[in-house]
Design a protein around this motif. Sequence first.
Motif, PDB file in Angstrom:
ATOM      1  N   SER B 318      34.441  45.663  30.662  1.00 29.26           N
ATOM      2  CA  SER B 318      35.382  46.253  29.503  1.00 29.26           C
ATOM      3  C   SER B 318      36.504  46.978  30.103  1.00 29.26           C
ATOM      4  O   SER B 318      37.400  47.395  29.415  1.00 29.26           O
ATOM      5  CB  SER B 318      34.504  46.873  28.586  1.00 29.26           C
ATOM      6  OG  SER B 318      34.101  48.142  29.036  1.00 29.26           O
ATOM      7  N   ARG B 324      45.654  43.362  33.526  1.00 31.72           N
ATOM      8  CA  ARG B 324      44.511  42.450  33.663  1.00 31.72           C
ATOM      9  C   ARG B 324      44.462  41.497  32.440  1.00 31.72           C
ATOM     10  O   ARG B 324      44.601  41.814  31.271  1.00 31.72           O
ATOM     11  CB  ARG B 324      43.094  43.243  33.615  1.00 31.72           C
ATOM     12  CG  ARG B 324      42.698  43.864  34.909  1.00 31.72           C
ATOM     13  CD  ARG B 324      41.550  44.533  34.908  1.00 31.72           C
ATOM     14  NE  ARG B 324      40.415  43.521  34.886  1.00 31.72           N
ATOM     15  CZ  ARG B 324      39.041  43.885  34.853  1.00 31.72           C
ATOM     16  NH1 ARG B 324      38.819  45.142  35.082  1.00 31.72           N
ATOM     17  NH2 ARG B 324      38.278  42.816  34.751  1.00 31.72           N
ATOM     18  N   MET B 325      44.795  40.328  32.647  1.00 38.28           N
ATOM     19  CA  MET B 325      44.910  39.091  31.742  1.00 38.28           C
ATOM     20  C   MET B 325      43.796  38.159  31.714  1.00 38.28           C
ATOM     21  O   MET B 325      42.984  37.931  32.481  1.00 38.28           O
ATOM     22  CB  MET B 325      46.308  38.603  32.245  1.00 38.28           C
ATOM     23  CG  MET B 325      47.334  39.403  32.552  1.00 38.28           C
ATOM     24  SD  MET B 325      47.926  40.405  31.034  1.00 38.28           S
ATOM     25  CE  MET B 325      48.703  39.227  30.069  1.00 38.28           C
ATOM     26  N   TYR B 331      46.752  39.270  26.662  1.00 45.92           N
ATOM     27  CA  TYR B 331      45.936  40.403  26.914  1.00 45.92           C
ATOM     28  C   TYR B 331      44.705  40.513  26.471  1.00 45.92           C
ATOM     29  O   TYR B 331      44.337  40.226  25.220  1.00 45.92           O
ATOM     30  CB  TYR B 331      46.959  41.676  26.145  1.00 45.92           C
ATOM     31  CG  TYR B 331      46.486  43.061  26.604  1.00 45.92           C
ATOM     32  CD1 TYR B 331      46.757  43.459  27.807  1.00 45.92           C
ATOM     33  CD2 TYR B 331      45.752  43.537  25.727  1.00 45.92           C
ATOM     34  CE1 TYR B 331      46.147  44.796  28.312  1.00 45.92           C
ATOM     35  CE2 TYR B 331      45.362  45.035  26.005  1.00 45.92           C
ATOM     36  CZ  TYR B 331      45.444  45.398  27.182  1.00 45.92           C
ATOM     37  OH  TYR B 331      45.203  46.600  27.567  1.00 45.92           O
ATOM     38  N   PRO B 332      43.676  40.990  27.142  1.00 46.29           N
ATOM     39  CA  PRO B 332      42.310  40.787  26.848  1.00 46.29           C
ATOM     40  C   PRO B 332      42.110  42.204  25.786  1.00 46.29           C
ATOM     41  O   PRO B 332      42.369  42.936  25.788  1.00 46.29           O
ATOM     42  CB  PRO B 332      41.606  41.041  27.985  1.00 46.29           C
ATOM     43  CG  PRO B 332      42.442  41.809  28.769  1.00 46.29           C
ATOM     44  CD  PRO B 332      43.939  41.431  28.381  1.00 46.29           C
ATOM     45  N   ALA B 333      41.212  41.621  24.923  1.00 41.33           N
ATOM     46  CA  ALA B 333      40.472  42.602  23.962  1.00 41.33           C
ATOM     47  C   ALA B 333      38.949  42.722  24.048  1.00 41.33           C
ATOM     48  O   ALA B 333      38.300  41.634  24.685  1.00 41.33           O
ATOM     49  CB  ALA B 333      40.738  42.267  22.447  1.00 41.33           C
ATOM     50  N   ASN B 334      38.201  43.790  24.158  1.00 40.53           N
ATOM     51  CA  ASN B 334      36.800  43.619  24.398  1.00 40.53           C
ATOM     52  C   ASN B 334      36.000  43.401  23.150  1.00 40.53           C
ATOM     53  O   ASN B 334      36.905  43.438  21.969  1.00 40.53           O
ATOM     54  CB  ASN B 334      36.365  45.055  24.900  1.00 40.53           C
ATOM     55  CG  ASN B 334      37.071  45.401  26.067  1.00 40.53           C
ATOM     56  OD1 ASN B 334      36.942  44.412  27.019  1.00 40.53           O
ATOM     57  ND2 ASN B 334      37.412  46.630  26.564  1.00 40.53           N
TER      58      ASN B 334
END
Lengths: 427, 346
Positions: B318, B324-325, B331-334
Amino acid sequence: MRNPLCTPSEHAISRRRFLGAGASALAAGALGGLISPLAAEELRKREKQVLFVWLDGGMSQLESWDPKPNTTFGGPFRSIPTSVPGVHFSELMPRLAKQMDKLCVVRSLSTKDNAHSSGVERIQRGDPKTRGVPYPYFGSAVAKLLGPCESKLPPYVWIKPGGGGFRPEDAGFLGPKYGSLAFGDGKPPDNLLRPETLGEAQDEERNELRARLNARFAAHRVPTYTEANSYVFDTARELMKRADVFDTSKLPARDEERYGRHDLGKHLLIARRMLEAGVRFVKVTSYGWDTHGENFNAHASLVPKFDQAFSAILEDLAASGQLEQTLVIAMSEFGRTPRVNGHAGRDHWPEAWSLAMAGAGVRQGVVVGETNEQGTWVKSDGYDIGSLFHTWFRALGIDPVAVEYDNHGQPLPIAHEEMHAIKEALV
Amino acid sequence: MNPPKPLKPLSTFATDRQLTCARFNGDGTLLAAGCIDSTVRLWRVGEKELTGLPHLQGHHGWSTAVAFHPHEQRLFSADSWGQLRCTRVNGERAEVLWRHEQAHDGWLRQLAMAGDKLATCGRDGAVRVWSLEGAKLAEHHHDDDVFAVTFTPDGKAIVFGDQHGHLHLWDFNVNKLGTKFDATVLFKTDRIQDIGGLRVLTFAEDGKTLIAAGTIPDKGATIQSTPVALGFEVATGKQQHKFTHGAVKDGFIEDLVVHPDGFCMAVTSGDPGNGKLLLFRLGEKEAFDSATALPNCQAIALHPDGKRFVVASTNRDSNGNGRRMEKDGSYPANTSPVHLFELPAV
């Protein structure tokens, strides 16, 4: 043939030699961009000063200058209107919100390093192209280019928690003379004041003797370090005359209350006194902003203290008229990730973050650039630190294109030559 | 005697965002959870599965606290912008019965329920008591950020705790502060950061012991702290128990419930990736059961059957600096996987 990778000491030059070399070069017309003594004198007359507030570790742009309330990564806090219609800050900065009309906020910083070890250096040295020599921190650059104010107090002072002392490494190839004089915990150097057992005349005699011995020692040596050594003594003597700067006991209690009784408040109050006393460049560092865990509760504690202290000094500098000649900057080495990690933290994020400026040469009540709706990326033109150095030099009246360092005959740009100033930020 | 086998979830349910809290309703057919995207997440609860229901909209910032009416399908929820509201939840349909947009000025941190009353606390330093119909019955202004609140077992008073670890008994009927409990071990100032370690206030099954859980802070910024639960004798205010687990990387007890059999069920969140489920008894040194492969747990909720419970943790990996994609370039969400457990038969 010269080795292209030189050591810092090889490139460290004295101010006198620097100016002299510049003048000769200017006269010869060979390197027309080098700073001349006349130009330096002109710059000095303007008595521009700098307050540089460094929030070490990385303040979250989302919990400060560039809130994205009620979005995926916006966090728990609300935004509040500022004194400039349409501009909002995090609710954690109510005092600064009232002073947005004095500020220039850049929301489109896009820098490269996401590690502290390289980020701090890179940002504070302005990330010029690799030249094989360490570039000076902004404070050292200003100390070199503008010199001390008429007060003759040290030109580059650093107020910080923890230990103090002379920090020559800040100066890079400029040489140790342009390093920072750090006041650990905001306190003056140990033994600054003349002991009562030593009379004034005795002290004067001792200093004369020291000066003679120093001169003899220096006669057959490269002046870089000997000059720096003498310089430290000379500035210490100037400091002795202004020991009152550190004595906050005589300040109205209301000042302490306004700035806050925490370190950042105390140190910014001393910073104000140093600016008033005529220090050219005052850096104030606050540690503990690297909130990989508990970012939101941490910012709920940290940001209001910054808000309190920074708004107080802005208010005071504006009230005294000193803000007009003082460039004020508040920033970190990067921002923090939009994504919230599992420990309710935000990690390092150089891709899209913010800083604030005010004062000399800087437009007021302006926001430069914008990030997208989620705060993940810069939507407008992104600015790297090189552009900020161009902007700051211009704000101080230094032409970053025309003025160059002279590194033993090697002209070096004072800011990244492929970048330019942020025009929207400048008056 | 062999040590118990580490607890393993019966099943795990994915979410698309991080959760902040979770509670079952009175008959155990519904599970509600607060979320950092401002929604309240709902699931229908089966024997071994959770079925997602439409998210409740209308909160702001983070939805921070949820509680069901013990006998009705009424859900009380709060958010970080200060809203408190009551929603009738009936399967797929939800109807807002009442709402106070500014029940608190900003971050409403917790709500507690007992009988026909609600209690709330927040960053504005206020502690308030409400009727279940939304009428404000009493309030106390405390000069500090109030992190946690709970009713006494008889429902006649409240205990609240601030970020400095000062816990106070408040008789809201006569508006009088009573016993003080010293949980200042849960607080530390590091540099200029005030670290408040209190997360949970609740009572032990005997009703005579107040439990204050959270962390003992060591360092701020990239916070380092050790999970802890303190037990105080209610009558005297004296600390009787101190249960700690792990080291400074283990962080906080983020949530804790007391099982009807008397033991505590707590979840922790420490350095990214670090999280645990702990079953322990106050007064004992070690947890008697645990699950350790649960990154950064944020919430635990005990089903009314006393056997099943859920833990909301965080996806792996996380954290991380810089760009970090996702594979698709986004774009990543946790997220918070929700793990359904069943307590082993004793």
